[in-house]
Each structure stands twice: as structure tokens, then as C-alpha cells.
Design a protein around this motif. Structure first.
Motif, PDB file in Angstrom:
ATOM      1  N   GLU A   6      19.899  12.589  21.376  1.00 14.34           N
ATOM      2  CA  GLU A   6      21.053  13.008  20.561  1.00 14.34           C
ATOM      3  C   GLU A   6      21.099  12.256  19.239  1.00 14.34           C
ATOM      4  N   LYS A   7      20.331  11.170  19.136  1.00 11.75           N
ATOM      5  CA  LYS A   7      20.230  10.441  17.866  1.00 11.75           C
ATOM      6  C   LYS A   7      19.824  11.399  16.743  1.00 11.75           C
ATOM      7  N   ASP A   8      18.903  12.326  17.045  1.00  9.59           N
ATOM      8  CA  ASP A   8      18.473  13.327  16.062  1.00  9.59           C
ATOM      9  C   ASP A   8      19.209  14.633  16.375  1.00  9.59           C
ATOM     10  N   ALA A  62      12.014  19.478  28.688  1.00 10.37           N
ATOM     11  CA  ALA A  62      11.621  18.618  27.567  1.00 10.37           C
ATOM     12  C   ALA A  62      12.843  17.820  27.137  1.00 10.37           C
ATOM     13  N   TYR A  63      12.630  16.537  26.867  1.00  9.95           N
ATOM     14  CA  TYR A  63      13.726  15.581  26.662  1.00  9.95           C
ATOM     15  C   TYR A  63      13.821  15.212  25.192  1.00  9.95           C
ATOM     16  N   PHE A  64      15.028  15.350  24.627  1.00  8.82           N
ATOM     17  CA  PHE A  64      15.236  15.045  23.213  1.00  8.82           C
ATOM     18  C   PHE A  64      16.480  14.182  23.060  1.00  8.82           C
ATOM     19  N   VAL A 120       8.050  14.403  26.971  1.00  6.72           N
ATOM     20  CA  VAL A 120       8.784  13.622  25.974  1.00  6.72           C
ATOM     21  C   VAL A 120       7.914  13.618  24.719  1.00  6.72           C
ATOM     22  N   ALA A 121       8.360  14.315  23.690  1.00  9.57           N
ATOM     23  CA  ALA A 121       7.584  14.423  22.447  1.00  9.57           C
ATOM     24  C   ALA A 121       8.022  13.316  21.494  1.00  9.57           C
ATOM     25  N   THR A 122       7.054  12.508  21.027  1.00  6.13           N
ATOM     26  CA  THR A 122       7.395  11.395  20.138  1.00  6.13           C
ATOM     27  C   THR A 122       6.364  11.266  19.013  1.00  6.13           C
ATOM     28  N   MET A 123       6.738  10.444  18.034  1.00  2.00           N
ATOM     29  CA  MET A 123       5.772  10.069  16.991  1.00  2.00           C
ATOM     30  C   MET A 123       5.306   8.630  17.194  1.00  2.00           C
ATOM     31  N   GLY A 124       5.565   8.090  18.392  1.00  2.00           N
ATOM     32  CA  GLY A 124       5.065   6.754  18.700  1.00  2.00           C
ATOM     33  C   GLY A 124       5.937   5.644  18.162  1.00  2.00           C
ATOM     34  N   ALA A 125       5.365   4.412  18.142  1.00  2.00           N
ATOM     35  CA  ALA A 125       6.135   3.195  17.855  1.00  2.00           C
ATOM     36  C   ALA A 125       7.342   3.172  18.789  1.00  2.00           C
ATOM     37  N   LEU A 126       7.043   3.254  20.075  1.00  2.00           N
ATOM     38  CA  LEU A 126       8.081   3.493  21.086  1.00  2.00           C
ATOM     39  C   LEU A 126       9.044   2.316  21.201  1.00  2.00           C
ATOM     40  N   HIS A 127      10.307   2.658  21.419  1.00  2.90           N
ATOM     41  CA  HIS A 127      11.365   1.669  21.634  1.00  2.90           C
ATOM     42  C   HIS A 127      12.204   2.142  22.822  1.00  2.90           C
ATOM     43  N   GLU A 128      13.267   1.402  23.119  1.00  2.00           N
ATOM     44  CA  GLU A 128      14.105   1.722  24.294  1.00  2.00           C
ATOM     45  C   GLU A 128      14.655   3.149  24.260  1.00  2.00           C
ATOM     46  N   GLY A 129      14.904   3.694  23.065  1.00  5.68           N
ATOM     47  CA  GLY A 129      15.394   5.077  22.965  1.00  5.68           C
ATOM     48  C   GLY A 129      14.386   6.036  23.583  1.00  5.68           C
ATOM     49  N   HIS A 130      13.125   5.904  23.152  1.00  5.10           N
ATOM     50  CA  HIS A 130      12.070   6.750  23.733  1.00  5.10           C
ATOM     51  C   HIS A 130      11.937   6.500  25.245  1.00  5.10           C
ATOM     52  N   CYS A 138      19.546  13.668  25.618  1.00  2.00           N
ATOM     53  CA  CYS A 138      19.711  12.303  26.144  1.00  2.00           C
ATOM     54  C   CYS A 138      20.500  11.459  25.138  1.00  2.00           C
ATOM     55  N   PRO A 139      21.415  10.599  25.638  1.00  2.66           N
ATOM     56  CA  PRO A 139      22.291   9.839  24.732  1.00  2.66           C
ATOM     57  C   PRO A 139      21.537   8.847  23.837  1.00  2.66           C
ATOM     58  N   THR A 140      22.121   8.550  22.696  1.00  5.70           N
ATOM     59  CA  THR A 140      21.534   7.603  21.739  1.00  5.70           C
ATOM     60  C   THR A 140      21.555   6.187  22.306  1.00  5.70           C
ATOM     61  N   SER A 196      14.077   5.569  27.367  1.00  2.00           N
ATOM     62  CA  SER A 196      15.164   6.175  28.157  1.00  2.00           C
ATOM     63  C   SER A 196      14.859   7.653  28.417  1.00  2.00           C
ATOM     64  N   LEU A 197      14.210   8.316  27.459  1.00  2.00           N
ATOM     65  CA  LEU A 197      13.822   9.723  27.657  1.00  2.00           C
ATOM     66  C   LEU A 197      12.726   9.817  28.729  1.00  2.00           C
ATOM     67  N   ILE A 198      11.768   8.890  28.676  1.00  2.00           N
ATOM     68  CA  ILE A 198      10.672   8.898  29.668  1.00  2.00           C
ATOM     69  C   ILE A 198      11.244   8.662  31.078  1.00  2.00           C
ATOM     70  N   LEU A 213      23.285  -0.645  15.892  1.00  2.93           N
ATOM     71  CA  LEU A 213      22.253   0.106  15.158  1.00  2.93           C
ATOM     72  C   LEU A 213      21.492   1.022  16.124  1.00  2.93           C
ATOM     73  N   ALA A 214      21.437   2.310  15.802  1.00  2.61           N
ATOM     74  CA  ALA A 214      20.685   3.241  16.645  1.00  2.61           C
ATOM     75  C   ALA A 214      19.211   2.867  16.595  1.00  2.61           C
ATOM     76  N   MET A 215      18.566   2.798  17.745  1.00  2.90           N
ATOM     77  CA  MET A 215      17.137   2.444  17.751  1.00  2.90           C
ATOM     78  C   MET A 215      16.345   3.533  17.055  1.00  2.90           C
ATOM     79  N   SER A 216      15.341   3.113  16.289  1.00  2.43           N
ATOM     80  CA  SER A 216      14.507   4.050  15.542  1.00  2.43           C
ATOM     81  C   SER A 216      13.200   3.348  15.206  1.00  2.43           C
ATOM     82  N   ARG A 242       3.407   5.080   5.600  1.00  2.00           N
ATOM     83  CA  ARG A 242       3.983   3.827   6.101  1.00  2.00           C
ATOM     84  C   ARG A 242       4.476   3.942   7.547  1.00  2.00           C
ATOM     85  N   TYR A 243       4.369   5.140   8.153  1.00  2.00           N
ATOM     86  CA  TYR A 243       4.902   5.300   9.517  1.00  2.00           C
ATOM     87  C   TYR A 243       4.098   4.420  10.477  1.00  2.00           C
ATOM     88  N   PRO A 244       4.780   3.625  11.347  1.00  2.00           N
ATOM     89  CA  PRO A 244       4.025   2.708  12.223  1.00  2.00           C
ATOM     90  C   PRO A 244       3.170   3.446  13.254  1.00  2.00           C
TER      91      PRO A 244
HETATM   92  P1  AMP Z   1      10.582  10.238  17.233  1.00  2.00           P
HETATM   93  O1  AMP Z   1       9.445   9.431  17.774  1.00  2.00           O
HETATM   94  O2  AMP Z   1      11.427   9.514  16.250  1.00  2.00           O
HETATM   95  O3  AMP Z   1      10.140  11.610  16.773  1.00  2.00           O
HETATM   96  O4  AMP Z   1      11.563  10.512  18.455  1.00  2.00           O
HETATM   97  C1  AMP Z   1      11.110  11.099  19.649  1.00  2.00           C
HETATM   98  C2  AMP Z   1      12.283  11.433  20.540  1.00  2.00           C
HETATM   99  O5  AMP Z   1      13.004  10.249  20.842  1.00  2.00           O
HETATM  100  C3  AMP Z   1      13.284  12.379  19.855  1.00  2.00           C
HETATM  101  O6  AMP Z   1      13.768  13.307  20.819  1.00  2.00           O
HETATM  102  C4  AMP Z   1      14.371  11.444  19.410  1.00  2.00           C
HETATM  103  O7  AMP Z   1      15.637  12.060  19.293  1.00  2.00           O
HETATM  104  C5  AMP Z   1      14.365  10.433  20.544  1.00  2.00           C
HETATM  105  N1  AMP Z   1      14.978   9.180  20.103  1.00  2.00           N
HETATM  106  C6  AMP Z   1      14.650   8.457  18.997  1.00  2.00           C
HETATM  107  N2  AMP Z   1      15.467   7.391  18.870  1.00  2.00           N
HETATM  108  C7  AMP Z   1      16.344   7.456  19.913  1.00  2.00           C
HETATM  109  C8  AMP Z   1      17.443   6.646  20.340  1.00  2.00           C
HETATM  110  N3  AMP Z   1      17.817   5.548  19.673  1.00  2.00           N
HETATM  111  N4  AMP Z   1      18.106   7.013  21.453  1.00  2.00           N
HETATM  112  C9  AMP Z   1      17.746   8.130  22.149  1.00  2.00           C
HETATM  113  N5  AMP Z   1      16.719   8.923  21.803  1.00  2.00           N
HETATM  114  C10 AMP Z   1      16.025   8.603  20.700  1.00  2.00           C
END
Ligand code: AMP
Length: 285
Positions: free
Chosen positions: A152-154, A148-150, A31-41, A177-179, A43-45, A186-189, A74-76
Motif C-alpha cells: 500500500e506504500k505505492d 500477487a502481493y503489492f 512478490v514483484a520487486t526491484m531489489g534492495a530488499l527491506h522489511e517492507g518487501h 499489504c500494509p506499509t 513482509s510481502l514475501i 519513515l516508510a521503508m523504501s 543510481r538505483y541500488p
Molecule cells: P519496489 O521494489 O520498490 O518496486 O517494491 C516492490 C513491492 O514492495 C511493491 O509492491 C511495493 O509497494 C512494496 N513495498 C515497498 N516498500 C514497502 C513498504 N515500506 N511497506 C510495504 N510494502 C512495500
């Protein structure tokens, strides 16, 4: 009890963990992320946990994909919280390299997916997808994932990475993976953290606009121009919302449609205050 997992910061350490997993025949999910993890991330994990023996979460704020210095600054960044949340969601390892580890002195090689990256987010962020593809390619080489899990939000990112993997014959399965959304839609971000309380109250207008368009499609509307104007009218409820784009595209190749048919994406980028938010919804016409 608070879960704790190793947090690796060098490519050598990560490769050693991958070699050890391969030696025992373990499958790897990334699961590739930029951190500041939320429920969206998370769900991928969890999806990765269900399908792989070793689950790796990468946390790397990738400077190459930011077009605006201010956005990067400014990215968290909250690595300790992210490690704990990753562990609780079932990850086995965090990989969080410093910038110099990923982009050593003299770095000069880039991965560029053409066409798919030109519209939508690519128009206002011309180097963004080059940065995304390059870092994802590097993470795939370092972590050797089977899957690798990504999110659909992006949606554009997902389409671009899927194309890169196909075009370059990479041995990884991309799992969409669904948003995941807040209760108000509001889509989590990670960027939602930057919204002040008034902006946070305004931000669900993106999802309201998308669902209004989806309802019109379900009622039989097929004209993209009519749908876009319906979206504009909902967005105008928030006078400070500044539209970057409203696009209606074919889901498989992101080409614009004038008349909807088959599976399409309705996608938006809107600035609320200083924060640019994106969202999309899939419709069948
Ligand atoms: P980011 O940390 O923003 O680069 O996102 C890392 C991964 O999490 C990417 O594959 C995003 O599409 C996914 N992601 C971010 N926000 C959401 C969300 N609200 N629901 C599902 N996946 C998400």
C-alpha cells in the motif's frame, strides 16, 4: 545456517519451474520487486509464504518505469543479499532476468491504464505506469501466479495494477499489504539508502505531515484545502524539502476530493535532496 534458493535468470527456466508446480497442483504466490530488499518487501514475501505452495520473488530493475536516467543508474543493485533475504523470509525461488531477456531487440508492446495514471506520480513521471504495467503483465504471464502481493506504500501503483487485472480479465488475485515503517515513521523504501545522514534525519517529515492531516480528519476536518495547507506547514519545517504533490483522493478511483467523505487517501511526493520519496495514509471521513 544461511538459507539458499535457486536464482533463475531466463524465462524458459522460470516457465519450467511454473509447469512443474502446476503439475503437482501447487499454488503460486509472486512478490514483484526491484531489489534492495527491506522489511517492507520481506513482509510481502512472508504474506505470500503463508498463502501459497510456491513463493517466487522477482528482482528486476525495470528500465521502462524510470523517467530519469540518473535515477535508474543510481538505483541500488545487491542481488546476493536479496537472494539470501528472500530465502530467509520464506521464498522458494528468485527470478532475476537481465534486461535483454525482458525487453528483446524490437520490443514494441505496451500496457497502458488510462485516467488512474494521469494524476499524482503520473504527472511528474509520464511513462512510469506504462513501464510498471507492462513489466507486471509480463511477470504475470511468465510466473502464472495465483496471488500477487503489492504494498500500500505505492498506493497508486496498487490501484493501477488492480484495475489492469480487472479490465484485462487476468486470473490473479492482487493482495494489498500494509506499509512497513521505520521506528520514526519513515516508510521503508529502497531509495532511503540514498539519503545522507542529514537527509535521513529530515525524511520522517513526510509521515509527520500525513499523521497531522489524519489527526485533523479524525477531529472532524473535511476540507481538503485546509488539510493540504496543514500538510504544507509541517513540510515547511524542512526548508530543503521540495514538494512534488500533495493529493487527497478517493481510495477506489483516485479522483481528487474537495470535501472528504468515505475512504480517502492522503498522498505525498517530496524531494529530499536528490531523492524523491512518496508516502500515503488512508483516512475514513
Ligand atoms: P519496489 O521494489 O520498490 O518496486 O517494491 C516492490 C513491492 O514492495 C511493491 O509492491 C511495493 O509497494 C512494496 N513495498 C515497498 N516498500 C514497502 C513498504 N515500506 N511497506 C510495504 N510494502 C512495500
Amino acid at each position: 545456517m544461511t538459507a539458499s534458493i535457486p536464482c533463475l535468470s531466463t524465462i524458459d527456466e522460470m516457465r519450467a519451474a511454473v509447469d512443474e508446480a502446476h503439475a503437482r497442483g501447487a499454488s503460486i504466490g509472486l512478490v514483484a520487486t526491484m531489489g534492495a530488499l527491506h522489511e517492507g518487501h520481506l513482509s510481502l514475501i512472508r504474506a505470500a509464504r503463508a498463502e501459497n505452495d510456491l513463493v517466487v520473488v522477482s528482482i528486476f530493475v525495470n528500465p521502462a518505469q524510470f523517467d530519469e536516467k540518473d535515477d535508474l543508474r543510481r538505483y541500488p543493485r545487491v542481488l546476493e543479499d536479496d537472494s539470501r533475504l528472500s530465502a530467509e523470509a520464506g521464498a522458494d525461488l528468485v527470478f532475476s532476468p537481465p534486461v535483454g531477456e525482458m525487453y528483446p531487440e524490437g520490443f514494441a508492446t505496451w500496457v497502458q491504464v488510462e485516467e488512474l495514471t494521469e494524476g499524482m506520480c503520473g504527472r511528474s513521471r509520464p511513462r512510469h505506469f506504462r513501464g510498471v504495467c507492462t513489466v507486471v503483465m509480463k511477470l504475470f504471464h511468465i510466473c502464472s501466479p495465483d496471488r500477487a502481493y503489492f504494498g500500500e506504500k505505492d498506493a497508486q501503483q496498487l490501484a493501477v495494477i488492480t484495475r489492469m487485472v480487472r479490465d484485462l480479465d487476468m486470473r490473479v488475485t492482487i493482495v494489498p499489504c500494509p506499509t512497513v515503517r521505520e521506528p520514526d515513521g519513515l516508510a521503508m523504501s529502497s531509495r532511503n539508502r540514498r539519503l545522507n545522514p542529514e537527509e535521513r534525519a529530515e525524511a520522517p517529515v513526510l509521515y509527520r505531515a500525513l499523521t497531522a492531516a489524519r489527526d485533523r480528519v479524525q477531529a472532524g476536518e473535511r476540507d481538503a484545502a485546509v488539510l493540504k495547507s496543514a500538510i504544507r506547514s509541517v513540510l515547511s519545517e524542512v526548508p530543503t524539502a521540495e514538494i512534488d504533490y500533495i493529493e487527497i483522493v478517493r481510495a477506489h478511483d483516485l479522483s481528487s476530493v474537495a470535501t472528504l467523505s468515505g475512504t480517502c487517501l492522503i498522498a505525498l511526493a517530496v524531494r529530499i535532496g536528490r531523492t524523491r520519496l512518496i508516502d500515503n495514509i488512508r483516512v475514513r471521513a
